[in-house]
Scaffold this motif. Structure first.
Motif, PDB file in Angstrom:
ATOM      1  N   GLN A  12       1.222  -1.183   0.315  1.00  0.00           N
ATOM      2  CA  GLN A  12      -0.295   0.223   0.108  1.00  0.00           C
ATOM      3  C   GLN A  12       0.939   0.904   0.117  1.00  0.00           C
ATOM      4  O   GLN A  12       0.551   2.400   1.399  1.00  0.00           O
ATOM      5  CB  GLN A  12      -1.227   0.146   1.339  1.00  0.00           C
ATOM      6  CG  GLN A  12      -2.091  -0.963   0.995  1.00  0.00           C
ATOM      7  CD  GLN A  12      -2.758  -0.861   2.287  1.00  0.00           C
ATOM      8  OE1 GLN A  12      -2.885  -1.186   3.569  1.00  0.00           O
ATOM      9  NE2 GLN A  12      -3.722  -1.180   1.916  1.00  0.00           N
ATOM     10  N   PHE A  13       1.454   1.326  -1.360  1.00  0.00           N
ATOM     11  CA  PHE A  13       2.385   2.626  -1.593  1.00  0.00           C
ATOM     12  C   PHE A  13       2.844   2.597  -2.401  1.00  0.00           C
ATOM     13  O   PHE A  13       3.160   2.227  -3.887  1.00  0.00           O
ATOM     14  CB  PHE A  13       4.279   2.000  -0.747  1.00  0.00           C
ATOM     15  CG  PHE A  13       5.270   2.970  -0.165  1.00  0.00           C
ATOM     16  CD1 PHE A  13       5.119   3.030   0.432  1.00  0.00           C
ATOM     17  CD2 PHE A  13       6.652   3.478  -1.179  1.00  0.00           C
ATOM     18  CE1 PHE A  13       6.080   3.861   1.666  1.00  0.00           C
ATOM     19  CE2 PHE A  13       7.026   4.309  -0.578  1.00  0.00           C
ATOM     20  CZ  PHE A  13       7.007   4.725   0.413  1.00  0.00           C
ATOM     21  N   ILE A 124       2.083   5.693  11.333  1.00  0.00           N
ATOM     22  CA  ILE A 124       1.971   5.258  10.004  1.00  0.00           C
ATOM     23  C   ILE A 124       0.863   4.105   9.464  1.00  0.00           C
ATOM     24  O   ILE A 124       0.128   4.593   8.913  1.00  0.00           O
ATOM     25  CB  ILE A 124       2.773   6.315   9.331  1.00  0.00           C
ATOM     26  CG1 ILE A 124       3.446   7.623   9.971  1.00  0.00           C
ATOM     27  CG2 ILE A 124       2.336   6.280   7.727  1.00  0.00           C
ATOM     28  CD1 ILE A 124       2.275   8.818   9.638  1.00  0.00           C
ATOM     29  N   ARG A 125       1.995   3.085   9.773  1.00  0.00           N
ATOM     30  CA  ARG A 125       1.708   1.887   8.961  1.00  0.00           C
ATOM     31  C   ARG A 125      -0.147   1.495   9.387  1.00  0.00           C
ATOM     32  O   ARG A 125      -0.464   1.131   9.172  1.00  0.00           O
ATOM     33  CB  ARG A 125       2.717  -0.393   8.830  1.00  0.00           C
ATOM     34  CG  ARG A 125       3.956   1.439   8.131  1.00  0.00           C
ATOM     35  CD  ARG A 125       4.680   0.236   7.913  1.00  0.00           C
ATOM     36  NE  ARG A 125       4.563  -1.367   7.574  1.00  0.00           N
ATOM     37  CZ  ARG A 125       3.996  -1.738   6.358  1.00  0.00           C
ATOM     38  NH1 ARG A 125       4.782  -0.730   5.148  1.00  0.00           N
ATOM     39  NH2 ARG A 125       4.048  -2.600   6.157  1.00  0.00           N
ATOM     40  N   GLY A 126      -0.381   1.862  10.663  1.00  0.00           N
ATOM     41  CA  GLY A 126      -0.585   1.220  11.741  1.00  0.00           C
ATOM     42  C   GLY A 126      -2.164   1.798  11.140  1.00  0.00           C
ATOM     43  O   GLY A 126      -2.991   1.701  11.067  1.00  0.00           O
ATOM     44  N   SER A 127      -2.602   2.924  10.155  1.00  0.00           N
ATOM     45  CA  SER A 127      -3.645   3.996   9.221  1.00  0.00           C
ATOM     46  C   SER A 127      -3.815   3.289   8.250  1.00  0.00           C
ATOM     47  O   SER A 127      -4.100   3.779   8.192  1.00  0.00           O
ATOM     48  CB  SER A 127      -3.347   5.997   9.488  1.00  0.00           C
ATOM     49  OG  SER A 127      -2.205   5.621   8.985  1.00  0.00           O
ATOM     50  N   LEU A 128      -2.645   2.211   8.360  1.00  0.00           N
ATOM     51  CA  LEU A 128      -3.763   1.790   6.562  1.00  0.00           C
ATOM     52  C   LEU A 128      -4.827   0.889   6.762  1.00  0.00           C
ATOM     53  O   LEU A 128      -5.311   0.442   7.807  1.00  0.00           O
ATOM     54  CB  LEU A 128      -3.074   1.083   5.792  1.00  0.00           C
ATOM     55  CG  LEU A 128      -1.299   1.132   5.462  1.00  0.00           C
ATOM     56  CD1 LEU A 128       0.015   0.884   5.209  1.00  0.00           C
ATOM     57  CD2 LEU A 128      -1.066   3.068   4.105  1.00  0.00           C
ATOM     58  N   PRO A 129      -5.926   0.884   5.944  1.00  0.00           N
ATOM     59  CA  PRO A 129      -7.272   0.138   5.748  1.00  0.00           C
ATOM     60  C   PRO A 129      -6.186  -1.241   5.778  1.00  0.00           C
ATOM     61  O   PRO A 129      -5.471  -2.226   4.930  1.00  0.00           O
ATOM     62  CB  PRO A 129      -7.691   0.757   4.473  1.00  0.00           C
ATOM     63  CG  PRO A 129      -6.831   0.836   3.329  1.00  0.00           C
ATOM     64  CD  PRO A 129      -6.248   2.007   4.566  1.00  0.00           C
ATOM     65  N   PRO A 130      -6.947  -2.085   6.176  1.00  0.00           N
ATOM     66  CA  PRO A 130      -6.817  -3.909   5.720  1.00  0.00           C
ATOM     67  C   PRO A 130      -6.971  -4.214   4.600  1.00  0.00           C
ATOM     68  O   PRO A 130      -7.571  -3.105   3.222  1.00  0.00           O
ATOM     69  CB  PRO A 130      -8.069  -4.529   6.832  1.00  0.00           C
ATOM     70  CG  PRO A 130      -9.351  -3.350   7.102  1.00  0.00           C
ATOM     71  CD  PRO A 130      -8.845  -1.572   6.839  1.00  0.00           C
ATOM     72  N   LEU A 131      -6.164  -4.870   4.002  1.00  0.00           N
ATOM     73  CA  LEU A 131      -5.883  -5.245   3.116  1.00  0.00           C
ATOM     74  C   LEU A 131      -7.335  -6.195   2.261  1.00  0.00           C
ATOM     75  O   LEU A 131      -8.024  -6.615   3.061  1.00  0.00           O
ATOM     76  CB  LEU A 131      -5.444  -6.417   2.372  1.00  0.00           C
ATOM     77  CG  LEU A 131      -3.193  -5.557   2.749  1.00  0.00           C
ATOM     78  CD1 LEU A 131      -2.955  -6.740   2.677  1.00  0.00           C
ATOM     79  CD2 LEU A 131      -3.317  -4.807   1.031  1.00  0.00           C
ATOM     80  N   GLU A 132      -7.815  -5.789   1.270  1.00  0.00           N
ATOM     81  CA  GLU A 132      -9.070  -6.549   0.516  1.00  0.00           C
ATOM     82  C   GLU A 132      -8.569  -8.356   0.387  1.00  0.00           C
ATOM     83  O   GLU A 132      -7.112  -8.907   0.015  1.00  0.00           O
ATOM     84  CB  GLU A 132      -9.928  -6.148  -0.911  1.00  0.00           C
ATOM     85  CG  GLU A 132      -9.764  -4.853  -1.009  1.00  0.00           C
ATOM     86  CD  GLU A 132     -11.329  -4.579   0.283  1.00  0.00           C
ATOM     87  OE1 GLU A 132     -12.020  -5.307  -0.008  1.00  0.00           O
ATOM     88  OE2 GLU A 132     -11.402  -4.073   0.491  1.00  0.00           O
ATOM     89  N   PRO A 133      -9.667  -9.364   1.302  1.00  0.00           N
ATOM     90  CA  PRO A 133      -8.933 -10.788   1.151  1.00  0.00           C
ATOM     91  C   PRO A 133      -8.194 -11.341  -0.076  1.00  0.00           C
ATOM     92  O   PRO A 133      -7.662 -12.054   0.199  1.00  0.00           O
ATOM     93  CB  PRO A 133     -10.711 -11.197   0.996  1.00  0.00           C
ATOM     94  CG  PRO A 133     -11.420 -10.315   1.747  1.00  0.00           C
ATOM     95  CD  PRO A 133     -11.056  -9.334   0.993  1.00  0.00           C
ATOM     96  N   ALA A 134      -8.697 -10.289  -1.174  1.00  0.00           N
ATOM     97  CA  ALA A 134      -7.877 -11.138  -2.495  1.00  0.00           C
ATOM     98  C   ALA A 134      -6.481 -11.143  -2.206  1.00  0.00           C
ATOM     99  O   ALA A 134      -5.571 -11.530  -2.541  1.00  0.00           O
ATOM    100  CB  ALA A 134      -8.962 -10.893  -3.485  1.00  0.00           C
ATOM    101  N   GLU A 135      -6.185  -9.479  -2.265  1.00  0.00           N
ATOM    102  CA  GLU A 135      -5.038  -8.659  -1.917  1.00  0.00           C
ATOM    103  C   GLU A 135      -4.177  -9.926  -0.684  1.00  0.00           C
ATOM    104  O   GLU A 135      -2.883  -9.831  -0.956  1.00  0.00           O
ATOM    105  CB  GLU A 135      -5.050  -8.064  -1.540  1.00  0.00           C
ATOM    106  CG  GLU A 135      -5.133  -6.446  -2.948  1.00  0.00           C
ATOM    107  CD  GLU A 135      -5.658  -5.111  -2.778  1.00  0.00           C
ATOM    108  OE1 GLU A 135      -5.909  -4.931  -1.914  1.00  0.00           O
ATOM    109  OE2 GLU A 135      -5.337  -4.350  -2.907  1.00  0.00           O
ATOM    110  N   ALA A 136      -5.325 -10.273   0.748  1.00  0.00           N
ATOM    111  CA  ALA A 136      -4.253 -10.339   1.795  1.00  0.00           C
ATOM    112  C   ALA A 136      -3.926 -11.899   0.880  1.00  0.00           C
ATOM    113  O   ALA A 136      -2.739 -12.310   1.741  1.00  0.00           O
ATOM    114  CB  ALA A 136      -5.566 -10.408   3.076  1.00  0.00           C
ATOM    115  N   SER A 137      -4.755 -12.694   0.720  1.00  0.00           N
ATOM    116  CA  SER A 137      -4.281 -14.122  -0.084  1.00  0.00           C
ATOM    117  C   SER A 137      -3.323 -14.340  -0.930  1.00  0.00           C
ATOM    118  O   SER A 137      -1.984 -15.089  -0.309  1.00  0.00           O
ATOM    119  CB  SER A 137      -5.470 -14.743  -0.187  1.00  0.00           C
ATOM    120  OG  SER A 137      -6.334 -14.765  -1.520  1.00  0.00           O
TER     121      SER A 137
END
Length: 142
Positions: A12-13, A124-137
């Motif tokens: 997410q960069f 700063i990293r803690g403020s990122l939205p969670p990855l979508e399931p497809a991105e996380a897998s």
């Protein structure tokens, strides 16, 4: 093309490096790429240390207005680190002021390494939205 960018969806960069004379069309293309990649919530590093521009004040304000419109359309905007030498700060200070009005962390740096460390810091990293399931897998399998 004087703007070079990388969009890393796993981290997410969004990284932009200037190298040469930047004009309004270059900036519009970069912003369109960021929006098209759904990268507005990503952390952003804009390194302008090797760039220059002769854009008019009106063109610079137009960039700020476009960014402000994006802030209205999408509320989640990731942290922004801008790297500039002192002699370039005045040139884009109005755009920086408009960008600073958004509800997101933003800092201006003289050193790219310090900017990256700030963007990679736990707050700063803690403020990122969670990855979508497809991105996380796909990240888990990498």
């Amino acid at each position: 093309m004087p703007l070079f960018w990388t969009i890393d969806s796993r981290r997410q960069f969004f990284t932009v490096t200037c190298d040469g004379k930047v004009d309004l069309a270059d900036v519009k293309e970069m912003v369109d790429a960021l929006v098209g990649a759904n990268g507005l919530p990503y952390r952003k590093l804009f390194d302008g240390t090797r760039g220059c521009t002769d854009m008019s004040e009106q063109e610079m304000l137009g960039i700020g207005v476009r960014m402000r419109e994006l802030h209205v359309l999408q509320r989640d905007h990731g942290a922004l680190a801008v790297v500039l030498p002192d002699d370039k700060y005045e040139q884009i200070s109005r755009v920086l002021g408009i960008l600073a009005a958004a509800k997101r962390p933003m800092r201006v740096f003289k050193d790219g390494d310090k900017a990256r460390k700030w963007l990679d810091s736990p707050p700063i990293r803690g403020s990122l939205p969670p990855l979508e399931p497809a991105e996380a897998s796909s990240e888990a399998s990498a």
